[in-house]
Design a protein around this motif. Sequence first.
Motif, PDB file in Angstrom:
ATOM      1  N   GLY A 115     -31.257  29.678  31.985  1.00 49.64           N
ATOM      2  CA  GLY A 115     -31.312  28.270  32.361  1.00 49.64           C
ATOM      3  C   GLY A 115     -32.732  27.707  32.357  1.00 49.64           C
ATOM      4  O   GLY A 115     -32.980  26.651  31.780  1.00 49.64           O
ATOM      5  N   PRO A 116     -33.688  28.428  32.959  1.00 49.18           N
ATOM      6  CA  PRO A 116     -35.032  27.850  33.090  1.00 49.18           C
ATOM      7  C   PRO A 116     -35.719  27.530  31.779  1.00 49.18           C
ATOM      8  O   PRO A 116     -36.706  26.818  31.767  1.00 49.18           O
ATOM      9  CB  PRO A 116     -35.801  28.941  33.852  1.00 49.18           C
ATOM     10  CG  PRO A 116     -34.759  29.725  34.564  1.00 49.18           C
ATOM     11  CD  PRO A 116     -33.547  29.692  33.691  1.00 49.18           C
ATOM     12  N   GLN A 117     -35.224  28.095  30.684  1.00 50.29           N
ATOM     13  CA  GLN A 117     -35.901  27.797  29.426  1.00 50.29           C
ATOM     14  C   GLN A 117     -35.062  26.908  28.513  1.00 50.29           C
ATOM     15  O   GLN A 117     -35.434  26.688  27.360  1.00 50.29           O
ATOM     16  CB  GLN A 117     -36.314  29.091  28.718  1.00 50.29           C
ATOM     17  CG  GLN A 117     -35.170  29.910  28.173  1.00 50.29           C
ATOM     18  CD  GLN A 117     -35.619  31.324  27.846  1.00 50.29           C
ATOM     19  OE1 GLN A 117     -36.445  31.913  28.539  1.00 50.29           O
ATOM     20  NE2 GLN A 117     -35.075  31.904  26.809  1.00 50.29           N
ATOM     21  N   SER A 118     -33.945  26.396  29.035  1.00 48.16           N
ATOM     22  CA  SER A 118     -33.070  25.564  28.204  1.00 48.16           C
ATOM     23  C   SER A 118     -33.389  24.083  28.364  1.00 48.16           C
ATOM     24  O   SER A 118     -33.599  23.597  29.470  1.00 48.16           O
ATOM     25  CB  SER A 118     -31.601  25.808  28.590  1.00 48.16           C
ATOM     26  OG  SER A 118     -31.253  27.156  28.345  1.00 48.16           O
ATOM     27  N   LEU A 119     -33.383  23.386  27.237  1.00 42.75           N
ATOM     28  CA  LEU A 119     -33.557  21.936  27.245  1.00 42.75           C
ATOM     29  C   LEU A 119     -32.212  21.264  27.443  1.00 42.75           C
ATOM     30  O   LEU A 119     -31.188  21.739  26.950  1.00 42.75           O
ATOM     31  CB  LEU A 119     -34.109  21.466  25.896  1.00 42.75           C
ATOM     32  CG  LEU A 119     -35.566  21.712  25.577  1.00 42.75           C
ATOM     33  CD1 LEU A 119     -35.917  20.989  24.271  1.00 42.75           C
ATOM     34  CD2 LEU A 119     -36.464  21.216  26.695  1.00 42.75           C
ATOM     35  N   LYS A 120     -32.213  20.126  28.117  1.00 39.48           N
ATOM     36  CA  LYS A 120     -31.012  19.298  28.147  1.00 39.48           C
ATOM     37  C   LYS A 120     -30.927  18.533  26.816  1.00 39.48           C
ATOM     38  O   LYS A 120     -31.955  18.269  26.183  1.00 39.48           O
ATOM     39  CB  LYS A 120     -31.085  18.320  29.308  1.00 39.48           C
ATOM     40  CG  LYS A 120     -30.997  19.040  30.655  1.00 39.48           C
ATOM     41  CD  LYS A 120     -30.737  18.064  31.775  1.00 39.48           C
ATOM     42  CE  LYS A 120     -30.869  18.796  33.102  1.00 39.48           C
ATOM     43  NZ  LYS A 120     -30.599  17.948  34.249  1.00 39.48           N
ATOM     44  N   PRO A 121     -29.708  18.161  26.412  1.00 36.02           N
ATOM     45  CA  PRO A 121     -29.542  17.509  25.107  1.00 36.02           C
ATOM     46  C   PRO A 121     -30.444  16.293  24.909  1.00 36.02           C
ATOM     47  O   PRO A 121     -30.980  16.090  23.811  1.00 36.02           O
ATOM     48  CB  PRO A 121     -28.060  17.120  25.112  1.00 36.02           C
ATOM     49  CG  PRO A 121     -27.412  18.162  25.960  1.00 36.02           C
ATOM     50  CD  PRO A 121     -28.409  18.472  27.046  1.00 36.02           C
ATOM     51  N   GLN A 122     -30.660  15.531  25.962  1.00 32.84           N
ATOM     52  CA  GLN A 122     -31.460  14.313  25.812  1.00 32.84           C
ATOM     53  C   GLN A 122     -32.925  14.657  25.491  1.00 32.84           C
ATOM     54  O   GLN A 122     -33.549  14.024  24.655  1.00 32.84           O
ATOM     55  CB  GLN A 122     -31.376  13.553  27.123  1.00 32.84           C
ATOM     56  CG  GLN A 122     -31.729  12.094  27.011  1.00 32.84           C
ATOM     57  CD  GLN A 122     -31.585  11.433  28.380  1.00 32.84           C
ATOM     58  OE1 GLN A 122     -30.844  11.928  29.244  1.00 32.84           O
ATOM     59  NE2 GLN A 122     -32.296  10.336  28.587  1.00 32.84           N
ATOM     60  N   LEU A 137     -37.373  15.527  21.451  1.00 28.35           N
ATOM     61  CA  LEU A 137     -38.220  16.490  20.732  1.00 28.35           C
ATOM     62  C   LEU A 137     -37.991  16.383  19.224  1.00 28.35           C
ATOM     63  O   LEU A 137     -38.927  16.400  18.431  1.00 28.35           O
ATOM     64  CB  LEU A 137     -37.923  17.910  21.232  1.00 28.35           C
ATOM     65  CG  LEU A 137     -38.505  19.059  20.407  1.00 28.35           C
ATOM     66  CD1 LEU A 137     -40.030  18.963  20.310  1.00 28.35           C
ATOM     67  CD2 LEU A 137     -38.115  20.407  21.013  1.00 28.35           C
ATOM     68  N   MET A 138     -36.725  16.258  18.833  1.00 29.83           N
ATOM     69  CA  MET A 138     -36.424  16.189  17.402  1.00 29.83           C
ATOM     70  C   MET A 138     -37.114  14.985  16.758  1.00 29.83           C
ATOM     71  O   MET A 138     -37.588  15.058  15.621  1.00 29.83           O
ATOM     72  CB  MET A 138     -34.907  16.111  17.180  1.00 29.83           C
ATOM     73  CG  MET A 138     -34.175  17.421  17.426  1.00 29.83           C
ATOM     74  SD  MET A 138     -34.669  18.790  16.316  1.00 29.83           S
ATOM     75  CE  MET A 138     -33.812  18.323  14.801  1.00 29.83           C
TER      76      MET A 138
END
Lengths: 337, 337, 337, 337
Positions: free
Chosen positions: D310-317, D322-323
Motif C-alpha cells: 500500500g505505501p508505495q501505490s499511487l491512487k488512480p488520480q 503523473l502520466m
Amino acid sequence: MIVVLKPGVTQQEMAKVVERIESLGLKAHISEGKERTIIGAIGDERLLADRTLESFPGVEKVLPILKPYKLVSREFQKEDTVLVVNGQQIGGRRIHVMAGPCSVESREQVLEAAIPVREAGATFLRGGAFKPRTSPYTFQGLGEEGLDILAHARAVTGLAIITEVLDPRDVELVHRYTDILQIGARNMQNFKLLTEVGKVGKPVMLKRGMSATVQEFLLSAEYIAAQGNRKIILCERGIRTYETETRNTLDLSAVPVLKQLSHLPIFVDPSHGTGRWDLVAPMALAGVAAGADGLLIEVHAHPEVALSDGPQSLKPQKFAALMRDLKRVAQALGREI
Amino acid sequence: MIVVLKPGVTQQEMAKVVERIESLGLKAHISEGKERTIIGAIGDERLLADRTLESFPGVEKVLPILKPYKLVSREFQKEDTVLVVNGQQIGGRRIHVMAGPCSVESREQVLEAAIPVREAGATFLRGGAFKPRTSPYTFQGLGEEGLDILAHARAVTGLAIITEVLDPRDVELVHRYTDILQIGARNMQNFKLLTEVGKVGKPVMLKRGMSATVQEFLLSAEYIAAQGNRKIILCERGIRTYETETRNTLDLSAVPVLKQLSHLPIFVDPSHGTGRWDLVAPMALAGVAAGADGLLIEVHAHPEVALSDGPQSLKPQKFAALMRDLKRVAQALGREI
Amino acid sequence: MIVVLKPGVTQQEMAKVVERIESLGLKAHISEGKERTIIGAIGDERLLADRTLESFPGVEKVLPILKPYKLVSREFQKEDTVLVVNGQQIGGRRIHVMAGPCSVESREQVLEAAIPVREAGATFLRGGAFKPRTSPYTFQGLGEEGLDILAHARAVTGLAIITEVLDPRDVELVHRYTDILQIGARNMQNFKLLTEVGKVGKPVMLKRGMSATVQEFLLSAEYIAAQGNRKIILCERGIRTYETETRNTLDLSAVPVLKQLSHLPIFVDPSHGTGRWDLVAPMALAGVAAGADGLLIEVHAHPEVALSDGPQSLKPQKFAALMRDLKRVAQALGREI
Amino acid sequence: MIVVLKPGVTQQEMAKVVERIESLGLKAHISEGKERTIIGAIGDERLLADRTLESFPGVEKVLPILKPYKLVSREFQKEDTVLVVNGQQIGGRRIHVMAGPCSVESREQVLEAAIPVREAGATFLRGGAFKPRTSPYTFQGLGEEGLDILAHARAVTGLAIITEVLDPRDVELVHRYTDILQIGARNMQNFKLLTEVGKVGKPVMLKRGMSATVQEFLLSAEYIAAQGNRKIILCERGIRTYETETRNTLDLSAVPVLKQLSHLPIFVDPSHGTGRWDLVAPMALAGVAAGADGLLIEVHAHPEVALSDGPQSLKPQKFAALMRDLKRVAQALGREI
C-alpha cells in the motif's frame, strides 16, 4: 597497467594511447587478441595514475597491475613494523589492549576507568578530548582541559595515552600531551590532517573510514608515511553496510588482508565496530583470533550517564572478564596479552 | 522518544529509566502491552540524544520520534530557501548549471572551459584549486595560484565561481576569492571545517559524504547553520555501493527526499556521481527530472590530458548539446535553465 | 506498533488510523506530544504487517515494537536448539566442522577430500551435486550422479553428508540421499523451496542471503519452521559490501546477534565468506571465537583443477593444520571440536 | 585474460600456469615488467572461467578482459531488440507504462485500477497472483484464482497483462494466462526458474536482484537467452544500500549502462525502487529522462487497505497526473508515451 581497447578501435586512436604511454617514459606493448586488442604499459604505472587513459577515445577500460601505495606495503618492507611506545612493543608477539572512556568527562571519571583497566591488563588508556559528533547539539569534548585530565591519569596510572586529533591546527597541542595521536574514521581522508600528523615524529593510530576500501585505507597511511612518519598503526573499526542490527559491520577479514599487503600493526575496535556493549566481547575475541595486534575498547564505570557512546561501553568488571578470556585465546594462538 | 523495554524488565530497572527521562525535564509515559512495556519520553527528546538510554539495563531499543536537525528542516521553515549569488537566484524556478574543469591547471585551460560553458548557458564556473586526492602522489592542486586563475576567469567571463576548501586554515583565503565555498564529500563530516565556513557569511555548497545517510547529511548542514550561516546548498554526488560499473551510485531519490525534509536548494553532480563522461548526460537529465535545483558538471577542453578526473569530464561541444536537452526537459517540467 | 503522525494531522485522519487498528482487534492509545502525536497499537501487531498504516494520510512513519518472527525466536524458546544428526549433537558444546569439495566431480575426487578431512576431525562431508552458477556456461553439477557419489563417500568414511538443493522439484530426491539439506544464499528467499524443505522432517542448513538483513534471515528460517520442520541450522557466509579485496564481507557480528535473537545453532562459512583460501584459516578461527557452533569449509585435494571455487579451497594438509589451531582455540573458550 | 604473477614467482610455477592455459586451446603470452610478470591468455577466455587460475601458486590476481555474457550483449547484436506484445512495440520509440495493483485481491479491485490506468495511457496491466513475501504470515497471493481475475480484466480492458511466476512448477500455468512472465528480484538468481522461462516462447520481464551487479543481471538474462528465449526485458527496481529513507536505492545509472552493454529493452520500477508513493512521480520522470523504455508502477484505488505494498501505490488520480507529466518529458526527449 593494461589498457583494453574497444572492438573497432582505429589505428590512430591506438597510436595516441601508445604516444601517451611513451611520453611518460613507459614502454607500450601491443597484443592483438581475437575479440580485443590490449596495450600493456610497462614501467612505473603510478605515473599514469588519475585514470586519464580511460578518457582516450577507443579505450574500453584500464586495469592497474601494481599497487598505488608503496612505503606502507609489504613489498617495500618485508618484516613487520614494531613500534615502541612507553616501553611497550606494538606489532610484536604481545597483543595490546587500549581501553578507557569514549569521551573524557572529568578527572574522576577517567580514573574510574583507567585504574581498573590497567589492573585487568590494558597497557594504554584511551579517551577523547576532541569529539567528532554527528550532531552540532551534542557534547563536543572538553578540548585542552580533557588533554590535561588524560595527562593526569597517565601520571597516576603509568599508562601511556592515546587520544584523537580532529583539526590540523590542534596537532601541535595534542602532540604535547599524548603518546599516540589518533585519526578517527571520519578524518581518514582529511588529507591536510594526515599531512600534519605525518610531520610529527609520534605514533599515529589511523582508523579506517566508514566506507573506505582497504586500498584507500593504505593510501591514507601512505600520506602520513610520505611526510616521513612511519610510526603508523592501522585500526579496523567497522564499515557501513545495509545491516542495521549493528551500528557498523566489523570487517575482520580486513585484518589478514592488511597483514598480507602491509607491514604495519593492525588493531581492531569492537566497540565502534558493533556499537553494542553486548557484542564487544565476542568480537574482541574474534579480532584476536583473526590476527589483530591489539584492541581498542571503550570502558566506562557508568555507561548510562556517559556523555557519548554509553551503549557500546563495557563496565570495568565485564572488561576484566573479557581480558581473562582474551589471554587464553591469545595463548592458544601462540601470542600473549 | 519511545523506549522499548525487554520482556522481564524489573520495576527497579523501569524506575531508573523514568528517573533519567524526568531528570532532563521530559515527561515519561508508561504503556504496558502484552509482550512489551514501552515508555514514551514526551518533550524535547534531543536532550536525550547520544543514545544513552540504550545502555540502561532492561532497555531493548530506543526509537526516536523527532528529527535531530532543526534549522535546516522543512518544519522549521516551510518556504524554500532562495539564495541570491551574483544576481542569480538559486533555489527558485530557474535551474542553474555550474560547470568547469575538475582541477584548475592554468589560465588558458580554465578559459577554454569557462567561455564555452557560459555560452552554452552555465551560470557559474567550477574548478578546484585545492584538491583532495586519494593518493599522496597525484596532483594536489595549485592552491592560491589556482584561486587567482579562477578570479581571472570570473573577470573575463562574468561567471561567478565556486571552488572547494579543504582546510579550516584556508577558509579565510578561499573566501576572499570565491562566490560559493564548496565542502567536498570527504569533508562532509569534517566538523571543524563546517564550523569555520559556518562563521563566514558566504554561500556554502555542501556535498553529501560517500556513505552519508540523508539524516547525517542534514546534520552536517545543521553544523553550518548553527554557526549563523543559512546560505547552504546541498549536493547529491553519488554514494558508495557494491556496484562497480559506475564510480559511485547516484542516489537521485535523495533529491525528492531532501526536498521534503529540508527547505534548502539541492543540486546534483552527475560527473562525480557516475565517474564516466558517457553517463553524465542521461544522469543530468534525470537529476533535473527528479527535481534538482541545479547541476554541477565537469567540463574540460582536453579531458585526455586533464590532471584529474579526465574520464568524467565532458568536452565543451557535448556540454552544449546537453544544455539544449536540459532546457527542453526543464521547460516540460515548468522550470527553466 | 507506534504510529507517528505528521504535524498538522486532522482529527478525521487520526480517527481513520484508530479505526483501522481497532478493526483488527488491537487497542489504540493516543499520546499527544509537543511536536508530534503518536498512536500506540497494543496487541498482536503482526496483524498490522505489510506496512499498510504507512499509506494512511497523516501518518509520518510506523515503528514496529515486536519481532515479526516467532518460532525461531529466543523469546519463543529460551534454551538452545540441539539437533542430533548421525549421532552428532549440533548446537551443543561441541563445535562441528563440515568439510569437502565445492562441487562433486567424481568418486575419487570426493574421497581424496573426505578421507583426510575425517582424519583431521571433520564430522560431516560437504559437496555440491546441484550447483547454482552465476553463468549458464559454467559447470552446473552432476545432479543425481553426484548424490550417488556422496552416498558412496558416506559408506566409505562414515561421515554424514550435507548437500544443496536448488529446485522444489528435487527436494524429495536430495532428501533420499543426504543427512542435511542445504539452502544456498541465492535461495534464501526462494519461498517455494523453503516451504518444500519445511515439509520434510530432515535438518536444513539455511545460508544467509548475500544482502539479507538478520531479520530477513530469521524470517526465512521461520518459513521452514512454520511448515513444521524446526531442525534448522543458520549459516553466516558473507554479505555483499563495497569492499572488493574479499569476495564477500564475512559478518561475524551476526553470530552473537543471532545467538541473542534465536535459539537455533549458527555456523560460519569462511570459504564463501572470503572467497580466498589464504583467509580461510584466520576467519575460521575468528568465527569460533565469535561463538559459532560449527564451520563449513571447502577442501579440495587439487584446487587448481577444481570445477568450481578452487581459489577458496584448502588443501587437505592446510585443513589439518587449521583443525589443530581450531581445537586449541575452542578449548580456550570452554568448547571442543 | 591477464594473469598477474606474484613477485618472486618461480619458473616452475609460471610453467604450470602456461600449461593450464594452453591445455584449453588458448595461447599464453608472457610479458616481464620491472615489478611484475604477467601472462596474457589469448583466445576464448570463457573457457578459463571459474577463477581457477587464481588458485595456482605464484598467481597474484586474474583480470578478465572479455564479458562473460554473449547473447544479450551489444557486441553480439548491435541494434536494439524490439518486442511486439499485444500489438505494442517494446524497446522502440514509444515508452510503455505497465500499471496496476501489487497483489491481485478481487475482480473489483483489479478493475478499479485497470480501467483508470488504461484511460491515463498505460498499455499493460500489472498484478501479482503469486507473491514472494518476506514473512510466512503475510498474504501470499490468490494463485490461479488471481490469474483468472487478471484474464478477466484483460478481457474487459483490452490491456495485455504481466504477472510474476515464482516456482518452476508454475511456469506452464502462468504462461497460459499472461502476456509477459515476470521474474522478481528475489528470483533473479533462481537459475532453475530462469531455465524454465527460457524454454517458453513468451516475453520475460527480468527484475534486477536486490544486490545484483549489472554483470550478474546480464548473466541471468543470458540464462534465459541460452535456452532459446530472446524476448527479454530488463527492469531496474532499486538496489540495497545503507540508506534507510527509501526502501531501496533506485540505481538509475544502470539504465544508460545497460543500454551500452546490452541490446535489450530496459524498464524502471519506481514503486519498488523507492517504497514510497510520494517518490514515485519524481523517480518515474527521472527514469524516463535517464533513457528507460518503460515503467512499472503500482496503482491501487484504496492503498490503505491493499493486502501488500500500500505505501508505495499511487491512487488512480495521482497516476493520471503523473502520466501527463511523463508525456511532456518524453516528448522533450524525442520519444512518446
